[in-house]
Scaffold this active site. Structure first.
Site, PDB file in Angstrom:
ATOM      1  N   ARG A 140       3.068  10.124  -3.271  1.00  0.00           N
ATOM      2  CA  ARG A 140       3.530   8.830  -2.783  1.00  0.00           C
ATOM      3  C   ARG A 140       2.561   7.761  -3.252  1.00  0.00           C
ATOM      4  O   ARG A 140       1.347   7.944  -3.179  1.00  0.00           O
ATOM      5  CB  ARG A 140       3.612   8.859  -1.260  1.00  0.00           C
ATOM      6  CG  ARG A 140       4.132   7.560  -0.689  1.00  0.00           C
ATOM      7  CD  ARG A 140       4.397   7.684   0.782  1.00  0.00           C
ATOM      8  NE  ARG A 140       3.180   7.736   1.555  1.00  0.00           N
ATOM      9  CZ  ARG A 140       3.154   7.874   2.885  1.00  0.00           C
ATOM     10  NH1 ARG A 140       4.284   7.999   3.543  1.00  0.00           N
ATOM     11  NH2 ARG A 140       2.019   7.901   3.529  1.00  0.00           N
TER      12      ARG A 140
ATOM     13  N   ARG B 106      -0.177  12.043   0.528  1.00  0.00           N
ATOM     14  CA  ARG B 106      -0.447  10.677   0.991  1.00  0.00           C
ATOM     15  C   ARG B 106      -1.625  10.121   0.190  1.00  0.00           C
ATOM     16  O   ARG B 106      -2.781  10.304   0.552  1.00  0.00           O
ATOM     17  CB  ARG B 106      -0.787  10.678   2.479  1.00  0.00           C
ATOM     18  CG  ARG B 106       0.385  10.936   3.405  1.00  0.00           C
ATOM     19  CD  ARG B 106      -0.069  10.845   4.854  1.00  0.00           C
ATOM     20  NE  ARG B 106       1.021  10.714   5.798  1.00  0.00           N
ATOM     21  CZ  ARG B 106       1.509  11.723   6.529  1.00  0.00           C
ATOM     22  NH1 ARG B 106       1.002  12.927   6.410  1.00  0.00           N
ATOM     23  NH2 ARG B 106       2.492  11.505   7.376  1.00  0.00           N
TER      24      ARG B 106
ATOM     25  N   CYS C  58       9.833  14.324   5.661  1.00  0.00           N
ATOM     26  CA  CYS C  58       8.397  14.597   5.563  1.00  0.00           C
ATOM     27  C   CYS C  58       7.609  14.039   6.743  1.00  0.00           C
ATOM     28  O   CYS C  58       6.392  14.071   6.755  1.00  0.00           O
ATOM     29  CB  CYS C  58       7.835  14.083   4.242  1.00  0.00           C
ATOM     30  SG  CYS C  58       7.967  12.306   4.043  1.00  0.00           S
TER      31      CYS C  58
ATOM     32  N   GLU D  63      12.496   5.020   5.609  1.00  0.00           N
ATOM     33  CA  GLU D  63      11.743   4.849   6.854  1.00  0.00           C
ATOM     34  C   GLU D  63      11.960   3.464   7.462  1.00  0.00           C
ATOM     35  O   GLU D  63      11.726   3.255   8.632  1.00  0.00           O
ATOM     36  CB  GLU D  63      10.253   5.151   6.647  1.00  0.00           C
ATOM     37  CG  GLU D  63       9.603   4.469   5.469  1.00  0.00           C
ATOM     38  CD  GLU D  63       8.164   4.947   5.224  1.00  0.00           C
ATOM     39  OE1 GLU D  63       7.607   5.669   6.054  1.00  0.00           O
ATOM     40  OE2 GLU D  63       7.607   4.567   4.174  1.00  0.00           O
TER      41      GLU D  63
ATOM     42  N   ASN E  73       8.444   9.398  11.027  1.00  0.00           N
ATOM     43  CA  ASN E  73       7.451   8.723  11.881  1.00  0.00           C
ATOM     44  C   ASN E  73       7.721   7.223  11.924  1.00  0.00           C
ATOM     45  O   ASN E  73       7.794   6.612  12.986  1.00  0.00           O
ATOM     46  CB  ASN E  73       6.022   8.939  11.354  1.00  0.00           C
ATOM     47  CG  ASN E  73       5.687  10.396  11.157  1.00  0.00           C
ATOM     48  OD1 ASN E  73       6.296  11.255  11.774  1.00  0.00           O
ATOM     49  ND2 ASN E  73       4.731  10.688  10.291  1.00  0.00           N
ATOM     50  N   ASP E  74       7.851   6.642  10.747  1.00  0.00           N
ATOM     51  CA  ASP E  74       8.092   5.198  10.716  1.00  0.00           C
ATOM     52  C   ASP E  74       9.527   4.855  11.091  1.00  0.00           C
ATOM     53  O   ASP E  74       9.776   3.833  11.724  1.00  0.00           O
ATOM     54  CB  ASP E  74       7.755   4.625   9.331  1.00  0.00           C
ATOM     55  CG  ASP E  74       6.270   4.327   9.227  1.00  0.00           C
ATOM     56  OD1 ASP E  74       5.727   3.727  10.171  1.00  0.00           O
ATOM     57  OD2 ASP E  74       5.640   4.730   8.232  1.00  0.00           O
TER      58      ASP E  74
ATOM     59  N   HIS F 156      -9.919  15.840  14.529  1.00  0.00           N
ATOM     60  CA  HIS F 156     -10.251  17.051  13.786  1.00  0.00           C
ATOM     61  C   HIS F 156     -10.550  18.204  14.730  1.00  0.00           C
ATOM     62  O   HIS F 156     -10.253  19.352  14.438  1.00  0.00           O
ATOM     63  CB  HIS F 156     -11.451  16.800  12.868  1.00  0.00           C
ATOM     64  CG  HIS F 156     -11.037  16.437  11.482  1.00  0.00           C
ATOM     65  ND1 HIS F 156     -11.786  15.629  10.665  1.00  0.00           N
ATOM     66  CD2 HIS F 156      -9.938  16.766  10.785  1.00  0.00           C
ATOM     67  CE1 HIS F 156     -11.155  15.489   9.520  1.00  0.00           C
ATOM     68  NE2 HIS F 156     -10.039  16.161   9.568  1.00  0.00           N
TER      69      HIS F 156
ATOM     70  N   ARG G 118       3.958   2.600  16.683  1.00  0.00           N
ATOM     71  CA  ARG G 118       3.653   4.016  16.824  1.00  0.00           C
ATOM     72  C   ARG G 118       2.234   4.283  17.319  1.00  0.00           C
ATOM     73  O   ARG G 118       1.908   5.407  17.679  1.00  0.00           O
ATOM     74  CB  ARG G 118       3.949   4.771  15.518  1.00  0.00           C
ATOM     75  CG  ARG G 118       3.000   4.536  14.392  1.00  0.00           C
ATOM     76  CD  ARG G 118       3.596   5.055  13.066  1.00  0.00           C
ATOM     77  NE  ARG G 118       2.853   6.156  12.483  1.00  0.00           N
ATOM     78  CZ  ARG G 118       3.029   6.617  11.254  1.00  0.00           C
ATOM     79  NH1 ARG G 118       3.965   6.085  10.477  1.00  0.00           N
ATOM     80  NH2 ARG G 118       2.332   7.595  10.786  1.00  0.00           N
TER      81      ARG G 118
HETATM   82  C1  PEP Z   1       6.537   8.789   7.949  1.00  0.00           C
HETATM   83  O1  PEP Z   1       6.540   7.570   8.200  1.00  0.00           O
HETATM   84  O2  PEP Z   1       7.261   9.600   8.541  1.00  0.00           O
HETATM   85  C2  PEP Z   1       5.665   9.337   6.903  1.00  0.00           C
HETATM   86  C3  PEP Z   1       5.784  10.569   6.483  1.00  0.00           C
HETATM   87  O3  PEP Z   1       4.686   8.540   6.407  1.00  0.00           O
HETATM   88  P1  PEP Z   1       3.368   8.094   7.195  1.00  0.00           P
HETATM   89  O4  PEP Z   1       3.261   8.940   8.438  1.00  0.00           O
HETATM   90  O5  PEP Z   1       2.261   8.312   6.248  1.00  0.00           O
HETATM   91  O6  PEP Z   1       3.646   6.652   7.487  1.00  0.00           O
HETATM   92 MG    MG Z   2       5.654   6.193   6.849  1.00  0.00          MG
END
Ligand code: PEP
Ligand code: MG
Length: 540
Positions: free
Chosen positions: A286, A250, A460, A389, A412-413, A143, A423
């Site tokens: 989601r 989320r 996203c 993902e 991201n995933d 933060h 990750r």
């Molecule tokens: C992702 O995996 O890119 C995503 C948006 O979801 P999270 O980061 O919450 O896993």
């Molecule tokens: Mg994800």
């Protein structure tokens, strides 16, 4: 009394910060207030006091438990919440001990250095005097980092192996882009830093001045910019953003801030607040993406490979009662509105989509009947989307197309699963890179396949809010990007300053590159050449 005094402190801090940082950043203090609420730490402390423990001991025990729970989570953003809990605990303890804090007079212009810089530390200090931040511990997800960014203070976090006193009373210059710290820099370096700081301000002013304009390239390609939401969802500031909707809510985040599953009524209220905030725009909610790196504190999971385990849709389909309650709450919250969209995380197979759709339909008819709604009049069947993902889903796109209304890429995933790099594992952190040519090739492939099958697709993950990433994604054909509030106006300005032909050249080069560094360098050079270098390094 100590809690009441802490609340008053927080209010005062928040009041002092108002006008200095965007309101959604200020919402951190609401989160702190929430942690003090009975339903969070308050009840647990009170119960221990009733059992006969001293207040200080009870507080210490409960704080340590919460801290341990957050630290055990593998999601780095949530791990950082342990710092917030500790900070709050220390504030209450201070009041319990009734100690007065002594403060040294602050210099007019200083760099704040601490073992761990916290958000409230930043709030307590006079913004105009903080020139930079160095935190020995912490990461870019803390933060404090989020606040520093929105306060436009250069910050370097996670400086290992240096003693705090090394920096004491020395002249320092901090570059938040490169993470470099100059100790006792020569005069010409200092002059350069002053100039860069001025240019940064000019750039920010330009970005803000143009925030009311549409996000489109110079040749008229319009891109929808959407918001990623999780923690601080109902701030007035969010309403003022020039966005086209919420691309990712989320829903697991509020679940993780509690000590038990929220009831259907509580969830309905939570979702209502979010949907009401954006009445005329789509809001993509989601379903719970817990498990893996995001276990619920009250739903402990022990798995050898949690990222490959019981996560997201896998867990909720095995617990249809949890899934149904969440969907019912979303639907109840949407009565009289038409902006709810539902998104399923971690989809690997079409059977999961079928099963989830069946449960959503069941919830829909149940809610319609119980609430006396007229189907299609004041209760709409929400559009359904699937997250891309898990790499397998890329090859399932045609098979899923007829079952869903849209796709959303979780870069991201997708990065972690495609590269087989956890990750959140520090040891392999340097291998996790969304600019890896294989990740970019797969994102390109997804865009093309979705075009072929005629389904809307958005991104996203973090890449969508990254300046270079956003450009590559637009070149690939993505027309919807979802990101945090800080990046919305920056990405808009960048898009308004490029032509599609430039983007196509960049993409072609990126797809031929051999490694992420080559791609980064190429993007930085290209952005520099079209006057956008200020978004990838210090200065304008
Ligand atoms: C992702 O995996 O890119 C995503 C948006 O979801 P999270 O980061 O919450 O896993
Ligand atoms: Mg994800």
């Amino acid at each position: 009394q100590a809690v009441a005094r802490t609340r008053a402190d927080l209010k005062e801090l928040s009041r002092r910060m108002a006008g200095q940082v965007p309101d959604d950043t200020l919402a951190i203090f609401d989160v702190y207030q929430g942690m003090l609420d009975a339903a969070s730490m308050g009840d647990a402390v009170e119960n221990m006091i009733k059992e006969g423990w001293r207040a200080q001991t009870a507080l210490k025990y409960v704080v340590e438990q919460f801290v341990a729970q957050f630290e055990a989570l593998e999601d780095s953003y949530l791990q950082e919440r342990a710092t917030d809990v500790r900070d709050i605990g220390q504030r209450v303890l201070l009041h319990l001990q009734n100690r007065q804090r002594k403060r040294k007079p602050l210099p007019d212009n200083f760099i704040l250095i601490a073992d761990e810089v916290t958000a409230s530390m930043l709030a307590e200090l006079p913004r105009d005097q903080i020139a930079g931040i160095i935190s020995l511990n912490g990461s870019s997800n803390s933060h404090a980092a989020i606040m520093a960014r929105s306060m436009n203070i250069p910050a370097v976090l996670g400086v290992d192996d240096i003693e705090l006193h090394f920096f004491s009373d020395r002249l320092l210059a901090v570059d938040g882009y490169t993470g470099e710290i100059y100790v006792d820099p020569p005069a010409q370096v200092l002059t350069q830093f002053h100039q860069l700081a001025e240019e940064e301000q000019e750039l920010r002013d330009i970005v803000t001045e143009h925030s009311h304009l549409p996000a489109e390239t110079q040749d008229g390609q319009r891109i929808s910019l959407h918001l990623n939401l999780g923690l601080d969802v109902t701030h007035d500031y969010l309403k003022t953003l020039n966005i086209d909707g919420v691309g990712l809510y989320r829903s697991e985040i509020p679940f993780m801030m509690r000590d038990q599953l929220p009831t259907e009524d509580e969830q309905t209220e939570m979702y209502q607040e979010v949907l009401d905030q954006f009445p005329d725009q789509p809001v993509v909610m989601r379903t719970l993406d817990v498990g893996g790196d995001k276990p619920l504190p009250y739903f402990p999971l022990k798995e050898d490979n949690p990222f490959l385990g019981w996560r997201g849709i896998r867990l909720t389909l095995d617990h249809p009662e949890i899934f149904l309650i969440q969907i019912r709450a979303m639907l109840r919250a949407s009565i009289g509105k038409s902006n709810l969209r539902i998104l399923l995380p971690m989809i690997t197979s079409t059977s999961e989509v079928d099963e989830a759709s069946r449960l959503i339909k069941q919830a829909y008819f149940e809610v319609a009947e119980e609430q006396g709604c007229e189907v299609g009049v004041n209760l709409f069947q929400p559009q359904l989307g699937v997250m891309i993902e898990v790499p397998a889903a890329i090859y399932q796109l045609p098979a899923m197309a007829s079952k869903v209304d849209f796709f959303s890429v979780g870069s991201n995933d997708l990065t972690q699963y495609l590269l087989a790099v956890d990750r959140n594992n520090r040891r392999v952190a340097s291998l996790y890179d969304a600019y890896h040519p294989a990740v970019l090739a797969s994102l390109d492939e997804i865009a093309r396949r979705c075009e072929e099958i005629g389904k809307p697709v958005s991104v996203c993950g973090e890449l969508a809010g990254d300046p270079g990433g956003a450009l590559l994604l637009v070149a690939m054909g993505y027309r919807q990007l979802s990101m945090n509030s800080y990046n919305v106006d920056r990405v808009r300005w960048i898009l308004r300053n490029v032509r599609s032909s430039t983007l196509n050249v960049m993409l072609a080069k990126a797809l031929q590159a051999r490694n992420p560094d080559q791609i980064r360098k190429m993007i930085a050079e290209k952005m520099e050449s079209i006057g956008l270098g200020g978004f990838v390094r210090a200065g304008k």
